[in-house]
Scaffold this motif. Sequence first.
Motif, mmCIF file in Angstrom:
data_model
loop_
_atom_site.group_PDB
_atom_site.id
_atom_site.type_symbol
_atom_site.label_atom_id
_atom_site.label_comp_id
_atom_site.label_asym_id
_atom_site.label_seq_id
_atom_site.Cartn_x
_atom_site.Cartn_y
_atom_site.Cartn_z
ATOM 1 N N GLY A 52 0.789 -1.222 0.000
ATOM 2 C CA GLY A 52 0.000 0.000 0.000
ATOM 3 C C GLY A 52 0.823 1.274 0.000
ATOM 4 N N HIS A 53 2.137 1.137 0.065
ATOM 5 C CA HIS A 53 3.001 2.321 0.082
ATOM 6 C C HIS A 53 3.185 2.917 -1.306
ATOM 7 C CE1 HIS A 53 4.197 0.397 3.873
ATOM 8 N NE2 HIS A 53 4.431 1.634 4.273
ATOM 9 N N ALA A 54 3.456 4.211 -1.314
ATOM 10 C CA ALA A 54 3.858 4.905 -2.531
ATOM 11 C C ALA A 54 5.348 5.210 -2.412
ATOM 12 C CB ALA A 54 3.093 6.213 -2.688
ATOM 13 N N GLU A 55 6.056 5.143 -3.537
ATOM 14 C CA GLU A 55 7.412 5.684 -3.562
ATOM 15 C C GLU A 55 7.247 7.195 -3.472
ATOM 16 O OE1 GLU A 55 10.197 4.552 -6.565
ATOM 17 O OE2 GLU A 55 9.704 2.428 -6.399
ATOM 18 N N ALA A 56 7.992 7.816 -2.579
ATOM 19 C CA ALA A 56 7.814 9.241 -2.332
ATOM 20 C C ALA A 56 9.135 9.884 -1.951
ATOM 21 C CB ALA A 56 6.792 9.438 -1.208
ATOM 22 N N ILE A 57 9.094 11.204 -1.883
ATOM 23 C CA ILE A 57 10.240 11.949 -1.370
ATOM 24 C C ILE A 57 9.774 12.836 -0.228
ATOM 25 C CG2 ILE A 57 11.652 11.893 -3.458
ATOM 26 C CD1 ILE A 57 10.600 14.800 -4.010
ATOM 27 N N GLN A 58 10.653 12.978 0.747
ATOM 28 C CA GLN A 58 10.422 13.875 1.872
ATOM 29 C C GLN A 58 11.404 15.033 1.704
ATOM 30 O OE1 GLN A 58 11.834 12.840 5.927
ATOM 31 N NE2 GLN A 58 9.661 12.945 6.461
ATOM 32 N N ILE A 59 10.856 16.223 1.529
ATOM 33 C CA ILE A 59 11.660 17.412 1.257
ATOM 34 C C ILE A 59 11.712 18.277 2.503
ATOM 35 C CG2 ILE A 59 11.869 19.486 -0.177
ATOM 36 C CD1 ILE A 59 9.934 18.005 -2.182
ATOM 37 N N SER A 60 12.905 18.626 2.936
ATOM 38 C CA SER A 60 13.094 19.613 3.987
ATOM 39 C C SER A 60 13.450 20.920 3.280
ATOM 40 C CB SER A 60 14.228 19.180 4.923
ATOM 41 O OG SER A 60 14.512 20.207 5.851
#
Length: 178
Positions: A52-60
């Motif tokens: 159920g996960h999406a490949e994503a990015i976490q941006i600071s």
Amino acid sequence: MSNEIAVLAGGCFWCLEPVFSQLKGVNAVVSGYIGGHVDQPNYKQVCTGETGHAEAIQISFDPQQISYAALLEIFFLSHDPTTPNRQGNDVGTQYRSAVFYQDEAQKDTVNALLDNYRRENTFGAAPVTQVLAAVEFFPAEDYHQQYFAKNPGQPYCLAVAAPKVAKIQAKYAALIKP
């Protein structure tokens, strides 16, 4: 200086990470997984589409240097938000378009932008981007971090990521780090 966080999913994180890493005001970009039901998922699990996960990015990012709205505009330009569970040849729920908002202000910003895109028919079809409250983000394995920078000659990077990076550099030249 107070950093904020943006979490965006729009296909393979190998393509999104270099788009945002090049922007002024972006302090860090982490590739990872979000939105699923498995604790500490790994790449092999996520690729099955069953977590159920999406490949994503976490941006600071520093909102004094780049706004959340600007990040969203670049996000929507850098992927196809009109195709459910697909970006080009990458097919599956892990490649869906989604914005995981951190607070009500982010939620309002993304919803207003999406409403505008629908009203103006910006993409020639309605965006299917999910707008979801942020949940736990799991960083991807080390070899996925800064993958494009470490593997610029890799065929997928050349064919898919490099054109996205170039497109953003051309349209948003003033926002690119020196």
